[in-house]
Design a protein around this motif. Structure first.
Motif, PDB file in Angstrom:
ATOM      1  N   HIS A 143       0.834  -1.205   0.000  1.00 20.95           N
ATOM      2  CA  HIS A 143       0.000   0.000   0.000  1.00 20.95           C
ATOM      3  C   HIS A 143       0.869   1.255   0.000  1.00 20.95           C
ATOM      4  CE1 HIS A 143      -3.883   2.034   0.793  1.00 20.95           C
ATOM      5  NE2 HIS A 143      -3.133   2.907   1.434  1.00 20.95           N
ATOM      6  N   PHE A 144       2.028   1.168   0.617  1.00 21.40           N
ATOM      7  CA  PHE A 144       2.987   2.276   0.673  1.00 21.40           C
ATOM      8  C   PHE A 144       4.336   1.783   0.157  1.00 21.40           C
ATOM      9  CE2 PHE A 144       0.108   2.609   4.338  1.00 21.40           C
ATOM     10  CZ  PHE A 144      -0.411   3.890   4.195  1.00 21.40           C
ATOM     11  N   TYR A 145       5.190   2.738  -0.222  1.00 28.00           N
ATOM     12  CA  TYR A 145       6.574   2.386  -0.519  1.00 28.00           C
ATOM     13  C   TYR A 145       7.482   3.549  -0.166  1.00 28.00           C
ATOM     14  CZ  TYR A 145       5.828   4.637  -5.193  1.00 28.00           C
ATOM     15  OH  TYR A 145       5.530   5.488  -6.228  1.00 28.00           O
ATOM     16  N   LEU A 146       8.766   3.303  -0.235  1.00 26.06           N
ATOM     17  CA  LEU A 146       9.770   4.289   0.148  1.00 26.06           C
ATOM     18  C   LEU A 146      10.553   4.749  -1.068  1.00 26.06           C
ATOM     19  CD1 LEU A 146      10.993   2.351   3.269  1.00 26.06           C
ATOM     20  CD2 LEU A 146      10.032   4.664   3.361  1.00 26.06           C
ATOM     21  N   VAL A 147      10.908   6.024  -1.066  1.00 30.70           N
ATOM     22  CA  VAL A 147      11.760   6.560  -2.123  1.00 30.70           C
ATOM     23  C   VAL A 147      12.898   7.349  -1.487  1.00 30.70           C
ATOM     24  CG1 VAL A 147       9.918   6.669  -3.856  1.00 30.70           C
ATOM     25  CG2 VAL A 147      10.348   8.662  -2.386  1.00 30.70           C
ATOM     26  N   GLY A 148      13.984   7.469  -2.252  1.00 33.27           N
ATOM     27  CA  GLY A 148      15.108   8.276  -1.811  1.00 33.27           C
ATOM     28  C   GLY A 148      14.870   9.747  -2.110  1.00 33.27           C
ATOM     29  N   GLU A 149      15.879  10.544  -1.831  1.00 34.64           N
ATOM     30  CA  GLU A 149      15.747  11.992  -1.986  1.00 34.64           C
ATOM     31  C   GLU A 149      15.424  12.393  -3.417  1.00 34.64           C
ATOM     32  OE1 GLU A 149      17.913  15.777   0.111  1.00 34.64           O
ATOM     33  OE2 GLU A 149      19.161  14.107  -0.569  1.00 34.64           O
ATOM     34  N   ALA A 150      15.939  11.616  -4.401  1.00 34.55           N
ATOM     35  CA  ALA A 150      15.695  11.906  -5.811  1.00 34.55           C
ATOM     36  C   ALA A 150      14.426  11.253  -6.336  1.00 34.55           C
ATOM     37  CB  ALA A 150      16.888  11.470  -6.652  1.00 34.55           C
ATOM     38  N   GLY A 151      13.691  10.553  -5.469  1.00 33.37           N
ATOM     39  CA  GLY A 151      12.435   9.950  -5.883  1.00 33.37           C
ATOM     40  C   GLY A 151      12.536   8.525  -6.364  1.00 33.37           C
ATOM     41  N   ARG A 152      13.718   7.898  -6.218  1.00 30.00           N
ATOM     42  CA  ARG A 152      13.887   6.521  -6.691  1.00 30.00           C
ATOM     43  C   ARG A 152      13.349   5.537  -5.665  1.00 30.00           C
ATOM     44  NH1 ARG A 152      17.436   2.443  -5.838  1.00 30.00           N
ATOM     45  NH2 ARG A 152      18.734   3.744  -4.480  1.00 30.00           N
ATOM     46  N   LEU A 153      12.665   4.509  -6.172  1.00 29.44           N
ATOM     47  CA  LEU A 153      12.151   3.447  -5.314  1.00 29.44           C
ATOM     48  C   LEU A 153      13.265   2.809  -4.503  1.00 29.44           C
ATOM     49  CD1 LEU A 153       9.846   1.376  -4.559  1.00 29.44           C
ATOM     50  CD2 LEU A 153      10.650   0.040  -6.530  1.00 29.44           C
ATOM     51  N   ILE A 154      13.002   2.613  -3.212  1.00 27.03           N
ATOM     52  CA  ILE A 154      13.935   1.942  -2.310  1.00 27.03           C
ATOM     53  C   ILE A 154      13.495   0.488  -2.138  1.00 27.03           C
ATOM     54  CG2 ILE A 154      14.772   1.845   0.068  1.00 27.03           C
ATOM     55  CD1 ILE A 154      15.933   4.151  -1.600  1.00 27.03           C
ATOM     56  N   SER A 155      14.460  -0.433  -2.233  1.00 29.46           N
ATOM     57  CA  SER A 155      14.156  -1.852  -2.077  1.00 29.46           C
ATOM     58  C   SER A 155      15.109  -2.462  -1.066  1.00 29.46           C
ATOM     59  CB  SER A 155      14.271  -2.583  -3.416  1.00 29.46           C
ATOM     60  OG  SER A 155      15.634  -2.776  -3.761  1.00 29.46           O
ATOM     61  N   ASN A 156      14.964  -3.772  -0.848  1.00 25.53           N
ATOM     62  CA  ASN A 156      15.862  -4.471   0.069  1.00 25.53           C
ATOM     63  C   ASN A 156      17.277  -4.590  -0.482  1.00 25.53           C
ATOM     64  OD1 ASN A 156      12.999  -6.295   0.569  1.00 25.53           O
ATOM     65  ND2 ASN A 156      13.892  -5.113   2.226  1.00 25.53           N
ATOM     66  N   LYS A 157      17.474  -4.316  -1.774  1.00 24.13           N
ATOM     67  CA  LYS A 157      18.834  -4.216  -2.290  1.00 24.13           C
ATOM     68  C   LYS A 157      19.566  -3.067  -1.609  1.00 24.13           C
ATOM     69  CE  LYS A 157      17.885  -5.805  -7.024  1.00 24.13           C
ATOM     70  NZ  LYS A 157      17.928  -5.397  -8.452  1.00 24.13           N
ATOM     71  N   ASP A 158      18.834  -1.982  -1.356  1.00 17.63           N
ATOM     72  CA  ASP A 158      19.434  -0.792  -0.754  1.00 17.63           C
ATOM     73  C   ASP A 158      19.646  -0.957   0.744  1.00 17.63           C
ATOM     74  OD1 ASP A 158      19.197   1.038  -3.196  1.00 17.63           O
ATOM     75  OD2 ASP A 158      17.109   0.434  -2.915  1.00 17.63           O
ATOM     76  N   PHE A 159      18.633  -1.492   1.429  1.00 19.20           N
ATOM     77  CA  PHE A 159      18.683  -1.616   2.883  1.00 19.20           C
ATOM     78  C   PHE A 159      18.120  -2.976   3.293  1.00 19.20           C
ATOM     79  CE2 PHE A 159      18.093   2.919   1.875  1.00 19.20           C
ATOM     80  CZ  PHE A 159      19.323   3.389   2.343  1.00 19.20           C
ATOM     81  N   PRO A 160      18.950  -4.011   3.256  1.00 22.15           N
ATOM     82  CA  PRO A 160      18.468  -5.374   3.552  1.00 22.15           C
ATOM     83  C   PRO A 160      17.801  -5.499   4.920  1.00 22.15           C
ATOM     84  CG  PRO A 160      20.655  -5.451   2.577  1.00 22.15           C
ATOM     85  CD  PRO A 160      20.375  -4.012   2.868  1.00 22.15           C
ATOM     86  N   THR A 161      18.273  -4.761   5.927  1.00 30.78           N
ATOM     87  CA  THR A 161      17.737  -4.936   7.276  1.00 30.78           C
ATOM     88  C   THR A 161      16.351  -4.317   7.447  1.00 30.78           C
ATOM     89  OG1 THR A 161      18.923  -2.971   8.051  1.00 30.78           O
ATOM     90  CG2 THR A 161      20.006  -5.108   8.338  1.00 30.78           C
ATOM     91  N   PHE A 162      15.847  -3.626   6.433  1.00 28.51           N
ATOM     92  CA  PHE A 162      14.465  -3.138   6.523  1.00 28.51           C
ATOM     93  C   PHE A 162      13.481  -4.310   6.593  1.00 28.51           C
ATOM     94  CE2 PHE A 162      14.497   1.516   4.863  1.00 28.51           C
ATOM     95  CZ  PHE A 162      15.341   1.860   5.901  1.00 28.51           C
ATOM     96  N   GLN A 163      13.937  -5.510   6.175  1.00 27.78           N
ATOM     97  CA  GLN A 163      13.090  -6.697   6.301  1.00 27.78           C
ATOM     98  C   GLN A 163      12.806  -7.058   7.762  1.00 27.78           C
ATOM     99  OE1 GLN A 163      14.064 -10.014   3.388  1.00 27.78           O
ATOM    100  NE2 GLN A 163      15.908  -8.775   3.225  1.00 27.78           N
ATOM    101  N   LEU A 164      13.547  -6.468   8.680  1.00 33.18           N
ATOM    102  CA  LEU A 164      13.355  -6.740  10.099  1.00 33.18           C
ATOM    103  C   LEU A 164      12.343  -5.784  10.731  1.00 33.18           C
ATOM    104  CD1 LEU A 164      17.065  -7.312  11.189  1.00 33.18           C
ATOM    105  CD2 LEU A 164      15.519  -8.827   9.962  1.00 33.18           C
TER     106      LEU A 164
END
Length: 256
Positions: free
Chosen positions: A36-57
């Motif tokens: 329903h929601f997602y995260l983007v960086g400062e430039a508007g790029r989609l953030i995934s677990n490639k960027d921050f693996p520990t967000f899965q926690l």
């Protein structure tokens, strides 16, 4: 084929921990409440677990009736509040662009602190599943996990690595590939798988730690690299929903 739903998963916030449910409503946009929601960086790029693996926690829950979003961090801290929507922004969603509204509140600041860089939480007009309505639901035969485990020489492979909506017990390994282009009844709903789900480095990450500890890509390449597929290193299928309905763990799955 005798087959049934063995698990149902979703995540209210893309890239955060999966929820496992006993039943869900499946509609044209996908599993109710999924991505329903997602995260983007400062430039508007989609953030995934490639960027921050520990967000899965980090786990999240969203009460759509009360419009309340809650996140529980790995250290037990809970951040909860009513969702307020800000300006519309254009985000880079994989190779395309997607309009979304900024979500105001405490979540972006906390996640930015954890990431060490500015992040923004956004809400699109439709769910943020990777392939839109053509991939509203994803399905994986549980036997496929066993086949990959044999290739990797491990006793079992955790299905959470692949972040699929539905596990299907009963079919042979990779039998789901043969469903592409056919109508498949899933509980009270009907879907049409339209392609394979190609895999990336996220599947190497342990969902309990975020650490890459299993070379799933090498395992898939060993026996899936040269097969005919819609995406490289295929594992599971994505589907459009042609008839909405309720899906429960234990419900029958059948090719129509």
């Amino acid at each position: 084929m005798t087959a049934s739903i063995s698990w149902i998963s979703r995540t209210p916030v893309k890239a955060l921990a999966l929820q496992h449910l006993e039943e869900v409503e499946l509609g044209e946009g996908g599993v109710e409440g999924d991505r329903h929601f997602y995260l983007v960086g400062e430039a508007g790029r989609l953030i995934s677990n490639k960027d921050f693996p520990t967000f899965q926690l980090i786990s999240a829950s969203y009460d759509s009736g009360r419009d309340v979003l809650t996140m529980t961090l790995a250290d037990g801290r809970e951040i909860s509040g009513r969702v307020e929507r800000g300006d519309e922004v254009t985000t880079r969603f994989y190779r395309g662009h997607r309009a979304a509204r900024l979500v105001l509140g405490p979540w972006s600041g906390v996640l930015s602190e954890l990431a060490g860089e500015p992040l923004r939480l956004v809400e699109p007009s439709e769910s943020a599943v990777d392939r839109g309505r053509s991939g509203a639901a994803t399905l994986l035969a549980t036997a496929s996990l066993g086949a990959l485990g044999e290739r990797l020489g491990v006793e079992s492979v955790d299905g959470r690595r692949f972040r699929m909506n539905f596990g299907v017990e009963g079919p042979d390994a990779h039998e789901e590939d043969t469903w592409i282009g056919h109508r498949v009844r899933v509980g009270d709903a009907v879907v049409i798988p339209l392609g394979n789900v190609g895999r990336c480095v996220i599947t190497t990450q342990n969902p309990d730690t975020g650490i890459s500890d299993l070379d799933t890509l090498k395992g898939l390449a060993a026996y899936r690299r040269d097969i005919e597929t819609t995406e490289p290193l295929p594992f599971g299928v994505h589907a459009a929903v042609v008839q909405a309905g309720r899906v429960r763990v234990g419900d029958a799955v059948s090719v129509l």
